[in-house]
Design a protein around this motif. Structure first.
Motif, short mmCIF file in Angstrom:
data_model
loop_
_atom_site.label_atom_id
_atom_site.label_comp_id
_atom_site.label_asym_id
_atom_site.label_seq_id
_atom_site.Cartn_x
_atom_site.Cartn_y
_atom_site.Cartn_z
N ASP A 200 0.87 -1.18 0.00
CA ASP A 200 0.00 0.00 0.00
C ASP A 200 0.91 1.22 0.00
OD1 ASP A 200 -1.65 2.14 0.58
OD2 ASP A 200 -2.71 1.15 2.22
N ASP A 201 0.98 1.92 -1.14
CA ASP A 201 1.90 3.05 -1.26
C ASP A 201 1.57 4.16 -0.26
OD1 ASP A 201 3.15 1.72 -3.31
OD2 ASP A 201 2.16 2.86 -4.91
N ALA A 202 0.28 4.35 0.03
CA ALA A 202 -0.11 5.39 0.99
C ALA A 202 0.42 5.06 2.38
CB ALA A 202 -1.63 5.55 1.01
N GLN A 203 0.41 3.77 2.73
CA GLN A 203 0.88 3.36 4.06
C GLN A 203 2.39 3.47 4.18
OE1 GLN A 203 -0.49 3.11 6.75
NE2 GLN A 203 0.55 1.67 8.11
N LEU A 205 4.25 5.52 2.53
CA LEU A 205 4.52 6.96 2.58
C LEU A 205 4.29 7.49 3.99
CD1 LEU A 205 5.14 9.69 1.24
CD2 LEU A 205 2.71 9.84 0.63
N ARG A 206 3.17 7.10 4.58
CA ARG A 206 2.86 7.53 5.95
C ARG A 206 3.92 7.07 6.94
NH1 ARG A 206 -0.96 4.20 9.69
NH2 ARG A 206 -1.17 5.53 11.52
N GLN A 237 9.97 7.20 -1.46
CA GLN A 237 9.10 8.02 -0.62
C GLN A 237 9.81 8.60 0.60
OE1 GLN A 237 6.15 5.00 0.14
NE2 GLN A 237 4.72 5.88 -1.34
#
Length: 343
Positions: A200-203, A205-206, A237
């Motif tokens: 999950d790229d959003a995770q 990144l977070r 990221q």
């Protein structure tokens, strides 16, 4: 010879101090400080283990895990979260978490659950969600001094914690929980935390941003979904994002370029799991070391010869033979590393 040396050290220190002892005893304080402590640094290569290797042992307390590590001859460790967190006072679950993990893994692997398993899984998921909130509340109020006490236990045993793996870095964990996990890791002395790659790229990144803010690093672990470019996005990221590479699973996935991957990513590999698995053509088995297809010797000698800085983490996943136990098998894995690095 060891007993004689210990006697001479004690006698020399007791009678005349270091001034009057032979030259080899001038290092006596260092000898005493490291006496009866493990040393798994071999020719410049740090060999550690993940405490998941000892999952079959009946006592999973922090003190017991430290003793397992020490008895195996290991001086550096990737520490699973639960033994440390329970030591720090985390409430224990009142349901069968192991069963929950089994059913969850079966479902994620694409296997069909029976009707009874589906009902059981639904019930367990509800209990796991409720327990997650209990843990989140505890983490928000925990006294981090308990982690300082844990650090002292590791130090007293001569063990370095280089990675910490609490279950605190998922998409459902708050930023506060993630930050807590990174703070705890730092107190223990770890350079990085580890978790399964979330895909999950959003995770990523977070987590990368939170790692940068905490001055911590995140190593993403993979199984057979690993590819040559598997970590590229996460690395882009954040400077804190990197690899918790598993060379055994990589071989079981059918890849033949493990050594090229290590060469390419060596500066972003925070740690590497080592185990001996077979290629798909040979059945993907997880075997005693030296019987599979994983280029363990090549990887270890490359770490030595090219002076790569990341540790190699023994992960015991093959079946423990009858009459043996996990500690003895980790000892065998360590001896395999020692022989590979001595040639």
């Amino acid at each position: 010879m060891n007993k004689r040396r210990e006697f001479l050290i004690k006698s020399a220190l007791g009678v005349g101090g270091l001034i009057t002892v032979p030259s080899w005893l001038h290092g006596a304080p260092a000898i005493i400080k490291t006496y009866n402590k493990p040393n798994s640094n071999i020719n410049g290569v740090k060999i550690g283990c993940i405490t998941y290797s000892f999952r079959s042992r009946p006592d999973q307390s922090l003190e017991a895990n430290i003793q397992y590590i020490k008895d195996a001859g290991i001086s550096a460790v990737e520490m699973m979260g639960e033994p440390v967190e329970y030591f720090a006072g985390m409430p224990a679950p009142t349901f069968d978490r192991r069963r929950g993990f089994q059913l969850g893994w079966k479902q994620r692997s694409g296997e069909d659950l029976t009707a009874d398993e589906q009902a059981e899984w639904k019930e367990l998921r509800g209990q796991m969600d409720a327990y997650g909130q209990v843990v989140a509340n505890w983490r928000a109020n925990v006294d981090l001094k308990k982690f300082e006490q844990a650090k002292k236990l590791f130090k007293g045993a001569g063990i370095e914690v280089y990675a910490f793996k609490p279950n605190a870095f998922g998409a459902n964990n708050s930023d506060a929980e993630v930050t807590y996990g990174m703070k705890a890791a730092k107190i223990l002395g770890a350079s990085h935390v580890t978790l399964e790659h979330p895909s999950d790229d959003a995770q990523t990144l977070r987590l990368g941003k939170l790692a940068d803010a905490s001055k911590m690093k995140v190593g993403y672990h993979g199984h057979e979904q690993q590819t040559f470019t598997f970590w590229d996005k996460a690395i882009e990221q954040s400077k804190g994002n990197g690899l918790n590479f598993d060379i055994g699973h990589y071989i079981a996935a059918g890849h033949t370029d493990a050594m090229d991957l290590i060469a390419k990513q060596n500066e972003r590999i925070w740690s590497m799991h080592i185990k001996d698995r077979q290629t798909p053509e040979n059945g993907k088995g997880n075997l005693p070391w030296g019987q599979g297809d994983t280029p363990l010797k090549e990887a270890l000698t490359a770490m030595r010869d090219k002076k790569y800085k990341f540790p190699a983490t023994i992960e015991l996943e093959y079946d423990v033979p009858q009459g043996s136990d996990a500690v003895k098998e980790v000892q065998k894995c360590l001896e395999y590393c020692r022989m590979a690095l001595s040639k």
